[in-house]
Each structure stands twice: as structure tokens, then as C-alpha cells.
Write a protein that holds these residues in place. Structure first.
Motif, PDB file in Angstrom:
ATOM      1  N   THR A  18       0.822  -1.218   0.000  1.00 38.98           N
ATOM      2  CA  THR A  18       0.000   0.000   0.000  1.00 38.98           C
ATOM      3  C   THR A  18       0.853   1.264   0.000  1.00 38.98           C
ATOM      4  O   THR A  18       2.025   1.245   0.392  1.00 38.98           O
ATOM      5  CB  THR A  18      -0.908   0.045   1.242  1.00 38.98           C
ATOM      6  N   TYR A  64      -2.489   8.897   0.564  1.00 44.53           N
ATOM      7  CA  TYR A  64      -3.554   8.282  -0.235  1.00 44.53           C
ATOM      8  C   TYR A  64      -3.146   7.929  -1.666  1.00 44.53           C
ATOM      9  O   TYR A  64      -3.906   7.262  -2.376  1.00 44.53           O
ATOM     10  CB  TYR A  64      -4.788   9.194  -0.269  1.00 44.53           C
ATOM     11  N   HIS A  65      -1.953   8.340  -2.106  1.00 48.77           N
ATOM     12  CA  HIS A  65      -1.554   8.070  -3.485  1.00 48.77           C
ATOM     13  C   HIS A  65      -0.031   8.077  -3.565  1.00 48.77           C
ATOM     14  O   HIS A  65       0.631   8.788  -2.813  1.00 48.77           O
ATOM     15  CB  HIS A  65      -2.144   9.145  -4.415  1.00 48.77           C
ATOM     16  N   HIS A  89      -0.616  13.294   0.204  1.00 41.13           N
ATOM     17  CA  HIS A  89      -1.244  13.109   1.510  1.00 41.13           C
ATOM     18  C   HIS A  89      -2.288  14.179   1.779  1.00 41.13           C
ATOM     19  O   HIS A  89      -2.265  15.262   1.180  1.00 41.13           O
ATOM     20  CB  HIS A  89      -0.191  13.091   2.623  1.00 41.13           C
ATOM     21  N   ARG A 121      -2.843  11.500   6.165  1.00 45.10           N
ATOM     22  CA  ARG A 121      -3.031  10.183   5.551  1.00 45.10           C
ATOM     23  C   ARG A 121      -2.457  10.180   4.132  1.00 45.10           C
ATOM     24  O   ARG A 121      -2.783  11.032   3.322  1.00 45.10           O
ATOM     25  CB  ARG A 121      -4.524   9.862   5.499  1.00 45.10           C
TER      26      ARG A 121
END
Length: 157
Positions: A89, A120-121, A114, A118
Motif C-alpha cells: 500500500t 492516499y496516493h 497526503h 493520511r
């Protein structure tokens, strides 16, 4: 022709990844204490080439190649092909890399997007403010300008 004139000509004919590979090999000869860093840069340059070779491959959630990818699947696949292990991930990959400042980023480093703490990509930095990535459903692997200031960089060890 003296060595000073040959070296710039060599780099002007070499592509970005080739120039990085040449620099990595030269770095290990000139600075033996930095062999690990030079090897990492060489692997990153090769991983960048692999990601670029997947241009046009469709996005598929959860896919890690060789024909379809999600964002972290593309980075996972590219580095696995050069013998480097990464978590699956984007967040796991961020936690696994050596974090580098934007001013120190190099082609082949991972770019983490982010929001609110978090990740995210993720994509692979291609140089000149661009990233190779697998964007989202309905799109394909491509290189594009980094569109956000909310990015962090990591170097695969």
C-alpha cells in the motif's frame, strides 16, 4: 579529446535514467563508502524505467501488474522487478522508505500524496516536477506534472 570534453558529451547523449545509472556507477568508484546509496540510486533509476514502460496500462483497483495497476501496485511492481521489496500500500511504502526533502528528491524516488496526515496516493518521481503514476479508475499509467503541494518524498533503500 580530453576527458573534460568527453564527459559532458556523454551525458548530453544519455537519457535521464542512463545518466543516473552512469553517475551511480561512477559514485561507487569514486566514493566507496557510499556504495549502498549508489546501488539504491541505480535500482531507483531502473524502477523508473520500468514504470515508464507501463505507459498506457489501465488502472485497476488492487492490481499490481504486469498489465493493470493501481498506484501502489505500479510502484510495488517496478521496484520488485529490480530486486527491491516494498509493502503493497501507499502508506506502507511511505513508512518503508527513507524520507527526503523536496530539494533533495531525485528521479526514481517515490512521491507520496497526503491529506490530513493520511497518505492516499503514490507515484515515481520522473524529474522536472513530474511523476509516473496510475491515477484512478478509467485512466491509464502516465507521466504528469505533480498537481499538489501536499507531497512527501521517499527513497527506496
Amino acid at each position: 579529446m580530453n576527458a573534460r570534453k568527453r564527459v559532458p558529451a556523454l551525458f548530453s547523449r544519455a537519457g535521464t535514467a542512463s545518466a543516473l545509472a552512469i553517475a551511480a556507477v561512477g559514485g561507487s568508484v569514486l566514493a566507496p563508502g557510499f556504495t549502498g546509496e549508489a546501488e539504491a540510486l541505480g535500482a531507483s533509476a531502473r524502477a523508473l524505467e520500468i514504470a515508464a514502460s507501463k505507459k498506457g496500462s489501465p488502472y485497476q483497483y488492487g492490481a499490481a501488474g504486469p498489465y493493470r495497476f493501481d498506484c501502489s501496485g505500479l510502484t510495488h511492481y517496478s521496484f520488485r522487478k529490480v530486486g527491491k521489496r516494498l509493502p503493497r500500500t501507499a502508506a506502507g511504502q511511505y513508512n518503508h522508505t527513507r524520507h527526503v526533502r523536496a530539494a533533495s528528491r531525485q528521479p526514481g524516488d517515490l512521491v507520496f500524496f497526503h491529506s490530513g496526515g493520511r497518505v492516499y496516493h503514490v507515484g515515481i518521481y520522473a524529474g522536472t516536477g513530474r511523476v509516473w503514476h496510475s491515477p484512478k479508475s478509467g485512466e491509464v499509467v502516465r507521466k504528469e506534472r505533480i498537481w499538489s503541494r501536499s507531497v512527501l518524498y521517499g527513497r527506496v533503500r
